[in-house]
Motif scaffolding. Structure first.
Motif, PDB file in Angstrom:
ATOM      1  N   ALA A  75      -2.273  11.709  -3.425  1.00  0.00           N
ATOM      2  CA  ALA A  75      -1.386  12.147  -3.105  1.00  0.00           C
ATOM      3  C   ALA A  75      -2.288  12.793  -1.599  1.00  0.00           C
ATOM      4  CB  ALA A  75      -0.918  13.481  -3.914  1.00  0.00           C
ATOM      5  N   LEU A  76      -3.206  12.863  -2.100  1.00  0.00           N
ATOM      6  CA  LEU A  76      -4.149  13.529  -0.700  1.00  0.00           C
ATOM      7  C   LEU A  76      -4.043  11.593   0.260  1.00  0.00           C
ATOM      8  CD1 LEU A  76      -7.113  14.785  -2.012  1.00  0.00           C
ATOM      9  CD2 LEU A  76      -5.894  16.005  -0.915  1.00  0.00           C
ATOM     10  N   GLY A  77      -4.074  10.884  -0.868  1.00  0.00           N
ATOM     11  CA  GLY A  77      -3.946   9.255   0.247  1.00  0.00           C
ATOM     12  C   GLY A  77      -2.636   9.545   1.475  1.00  0.00           C
ATOM     13  N   MET A  78      -1.911  10.114   1.118  1.00  0.00           N
ATOM     14  CA  MET A  78      -0.671   9.570   1.085  1.00  0.00           C
ATOM     15  C   MET A  78      -0.343  10.871   2.612  1.00  0.00           C
ATOM     16  SD  MET A  78       2.814   8.399   0.871  1.00  0.00           S
ATOM     17  CE  MET A  78       3.937   8.246   2.053  1.00  0.00           C
ATOM     18  N   GLN A 126     -13.143  14.074  -1.642  1.00  0.00           N
ATOM     19  CA  GLN A 126     -12.177  14.625  -2.498  1.00  0.00           C
ATOM     20  C   GLN A 126     -11.750  13.212  -3.071  1.00  0.00           C
ATOM     21  OE1 GLN A 126     -12.179  17.161  -4.525  1.00  0.00           O
ATOM     22  NE2 GLN A 126     -13.387  18.067  -3.179  1.00  0.00           N
ATOM     23  N   ILE A 127     -10.759  12.328  -2.506  1.00  0.00           N
ATOM     24  CA  ILE A 127     -10.128  10.891  -3.033  1.00  0.00           C
ATOM     25  C   ILE A 127     -11.505  10.591  -4.473  1.00  0.00           C
ATOM     26  CG2 ILE A 127      -9.299   8.962  -2.261  1.00  0.00           C
ATOM     27  CD1 ILE A 127      -7.329  10.246  -0.075  1.00  0.00           C
ATOM     28  N   LEU A 164      -0.346   9.961   6.227  1.00  0.00           N
ATOM     29  CA  LEU A 164       1.273  10.106   7.107  1.00  0.00           C
ATOM     30  C   LEU A 164       0.693  10.213   8.674  1.00  0.00           C
ATOM     31  CD1 LEU A 164       3.592  11.576   4.773  1.00  0.00           C
ATOM     32  CD2 LEU A 164       4.129   9.303   5.903  1.00  0.00           C
ATOM     33  N   VAL A 165      -0.716  11.235   7.938  1.00  0.00           N
ATOM     34  CA  VAL A 165      -1.516  11.732   9.808  1.00  0.00           C
ATOM     35  C   VAL A 165      -1.211  10.694  10.472  1.00  0.00           C
ATOM     36  CG1 VAL A 165      -3.327  13.126  10.346  1.00  0.00           C
ATOM     37  CG2 VAL A 165      -1.991  13.894   8.605  1.00  0.00           C
ATOM     38  N   THR A 166      -2.606   9.270  10.311  1.00  0.00           N
ATOM     39  CA  THR A 166      -2.747   8.310  10.972  1.00  0.00           C
ATOM     40  C   THR A 166      -1.628   7.971  11.003  1.00  0.00           C
ATOM     41  OG1 THR A 166      -4.611   8.357   9.135  1.00  0.00           O
ATOM     42  CG2 THR A 166      -3.683   6.916  10.701  1.00  0.00           C
ATOM     43  N   LEU A 167      -0.715   8.300  11.122  1.00  0.00           N
ATOM     44  CA  LEU A 167       0.569   7.330  11.268  1.00  0.00           C
ATOM     45  C   LEU A 167       1.190   8.492  12.373  1.00  0.00           C
ATOM     46  CD1 LEU A 167       2.644   4.781  10.769  1.00  0.00           C
ATOM     47  CD2 LEU A 167       3.488   6.626   9.635  1.00  0.00           C
ATOM     48  N   ILE A 213       0.963  -0.930   0.065  1.00  0.00           N
ATOM     49  CA  ILE A 213      -0.105  -0.204  -0.442  1.00  0.00           C
ATOM     50  C   ILE A 213       0.565   0.685  -0.260  1.00  0.00           C
ATOM     51  CG2 ILE A 213      -2.009   1.537   1.605  1.00  0.00           C
ATOM     52  CD1 ILE A 213      -2.673  -1.884   2.484  1.00  0.00           C
ATOM     53  N   VAL A 214       1.642   1.028   0.815  1.00  0.00           N
ATOM     54  CA  VAL A 214       2.592   2.235   0.945  1.00  0.00           C
ATOM     55  C   VAL A 214       3.729   2.848  -0.481  1.00  0.00           C
ATOM     56  CG1 VAL A 214       4.624   3.252   2.364  1.00  0.00           C
ATOM     57  CG2 VAL A 214       2.575   2.117   3.242  1.00  0.00           C
TER      58      VAL A 214
END
Length: 463
Positions: free
Chosen positions: A435-438, A414-415, A442-445, A185-186
């Motif tokens: 890019a939004l998913g990334m 938006q995704i 990162l925020v969740t991580l 996924i990453v």
């Protein structure tokens, strides 16, 4: 013939091997005990050892054959003289072959294309031939594996150790599947995000204040200033991390405190499951509730207090319903954490003359803080990733505003919008979803990392 038949035959061989090996082990056990010794492993382990050798290689071959045989069948059919009249390539050729295969396999009854009828018998013959080959080879592999394992059985054979190694390897493989899935996924996010940043500058994306991608515009004339994601980030934080948390944390904490400290056992027995039912309600139901009930009430309330911009799609409606949805996350984690505090700490506080409320505020809550923080972080992550409520109640307008009565949108909305639109997959508007998913990942991580640090710090303080 169904691809599942070889797998079932392999499992049947495993069962036969298990019964035969177990019977053999019981005989060896009687012989060994007559000689004053005993088996190294119980008869069941001998049975499982032979069953694994008989079933696992055969099942693996059957699964591999199920993926290989369709290509072999197609190759044999194309080599048949009846396939000489087929078009060289294209959709018509694929349609004819698919129709003939469906009739030969029994999933279709009649041919609509005359050329398909000529290929039915070659398909049927090829399917039968390669199915028979698969069954025979599966049985041979299973029999060979079972015979190899069966001939190794003896009183001092370490069957238990070998079976446990297989179980440990299976558990390790299951763990690696989750890890490799995360890496996949990453990797996909990083790759597609890199493609997006080749067109749009990362600074324009991360710090721009205007979001207006157009998937129908020629990619060569894309304007990077239309990809400013700050309004999306703000909408996500405002709805999911501010409004929803203002609703969820107080209600969740108060319900946990009441159920653990004040409620009778009978009331707790009924109230706790009823509260946790909220976690099982589908998010689309919450979305309907937000759109049809909460949003109109909030709009009318906004108009009644003089807010003319109050909309029927608002951040407040989505945030309130989202907060209700995640109350069980906060409540359950806080409930479990407070319940896990040793009874001696409660009794000691009360024995020192503290009231129940003082004991809760100064003893129980600080001691249970790691679990409470973990619950809050889990709730925040859940709220940030929510989609359906936002789609149905918050609107699609990317707005940088602090007015909760106005419509807003989030990253997740938006995704969905970018990936389900009509634009090309290689268009920057579509790639912006990655890019939004990334950023969301990162925020969740980061939230999880902060939660782990807080939990570790306070756990050291109270253990």
């Amino acid at each position: 013939m169904s691809p599942a038949i070889p797998v079932l035959l392999a499992l049947g061989l495993g069962l036969i091997g298990w019964l035969a090996a177990r019977s053999r082990a019981w005989a060896l056990r009687r012989t060994a005990r007559a000689a004053g010794t005993d088996l190294h492993s119980l008869p069941n382990y001998h049975g499982w050892y032979v069953a694994l050798w008989a079933a696992v290689p055969a099942v693996l071959f059957a699964m591999a054959w199920a993926s290989i045989s369709p290509g072999l069948v197609l190759g044999k059919v194309l080599a048949d003289p009846a396939a000489a009249a087929l078009p060289a390539f294209g959709l018509q050729r694929d349609s004819i072959l698919s129709e003939a295969h469906a009739i030969a396999s029994g999933s279709a009854g009649a041919a609509f294309n005359p050329q398909s009828g000529a290929l039915v018998e070659p398909f049927r013959a090829a399917i039968s031939q390669f199915s028979t080959i698969g069954i025979i080879v599966t049985l041979l592999i299973g029999f060979a594996g079972g015979a190899f394992a069966f001939l190794r059985l003896r009183p001092d054979f370490t069957a238990r150790t070998r079976v446990e190694r297989v179980v440990m390897a299976t558990l390790l493989l299951a763990s690696l599947v989750a890890i490799f899935t995360t890496f996949g996924i990453v990797a996909s996010l990083v790759f597609e995000t890199g493609r997006f940043f080749q067109v749009v500058n990362p600074a324009d994306f991360l710090f721009g204040t205007h979001w207006g991608p157009d998937p129908m515009v020629d990619p060569a004339s894309v304007r990077p200033e239309n990809y400013g994601a700050v309004p999306l980030f703000w909408g996500t934080i405002f709805i999911g991390a501010i409004i929803a948390m203002i609703v969820a944390i107080p209600l969740g904490m108060m319900s946990a405190i009441y159920l653990t400290q004040y409620a009778t056992p009978t009331l707790r027995k009924w109230m706790k499951p009823l509260l946790e039912i909220l976690a099982g309600v589908p998010t689309v139901v919450y979305g309907y509730f937000a759109a049809l009930t909460v949003a109109p009430l909030i709009r009318d309330f906004g108009h009644s207090i003089g807010i003319a911009s109050a909309s029927s799609e608002s951040a407040l409606a989505a945030g309130v319903v989202m907060g209700i949805m995640i109350i069980p996350f906060v409540s359950s984690m806080a409930d479990d954490s407070i319940t896990a505090v040793p009874q001696a700490m409660r009794d000691g506080s009360l024995a020192m003359g503290a009231t129940t409320s003082e004991t809760i505020r100064r003893v129980l809550i600080p001691a249970a803080l790691p679990g409470i923080v973990a619950g809050v972080m889990l709730a925040v992550s859940r709220a940030i990733g929510e989609t359906m409520i936002v789609v149905m109640a918050a609107g699609a307008t990317a707005r940088l505003s602090a007015n909760p009565f106005e419509s807003m949108t989030t990253v997740t909305f938006q995704i969905v919008a970018m990936l389900t639109g009509e634009g090309s997959f290689d268009h920057p508007a579509t790639l912006s979803a990655f890019a939004l998913g990334m950023v969301l990942f990162l925020v969740t991580l980061s939230l999880n990392f902060v939660a782990l640090r807080v939990v570790k710090r306070f756990r050291e303080a109270y253990e």
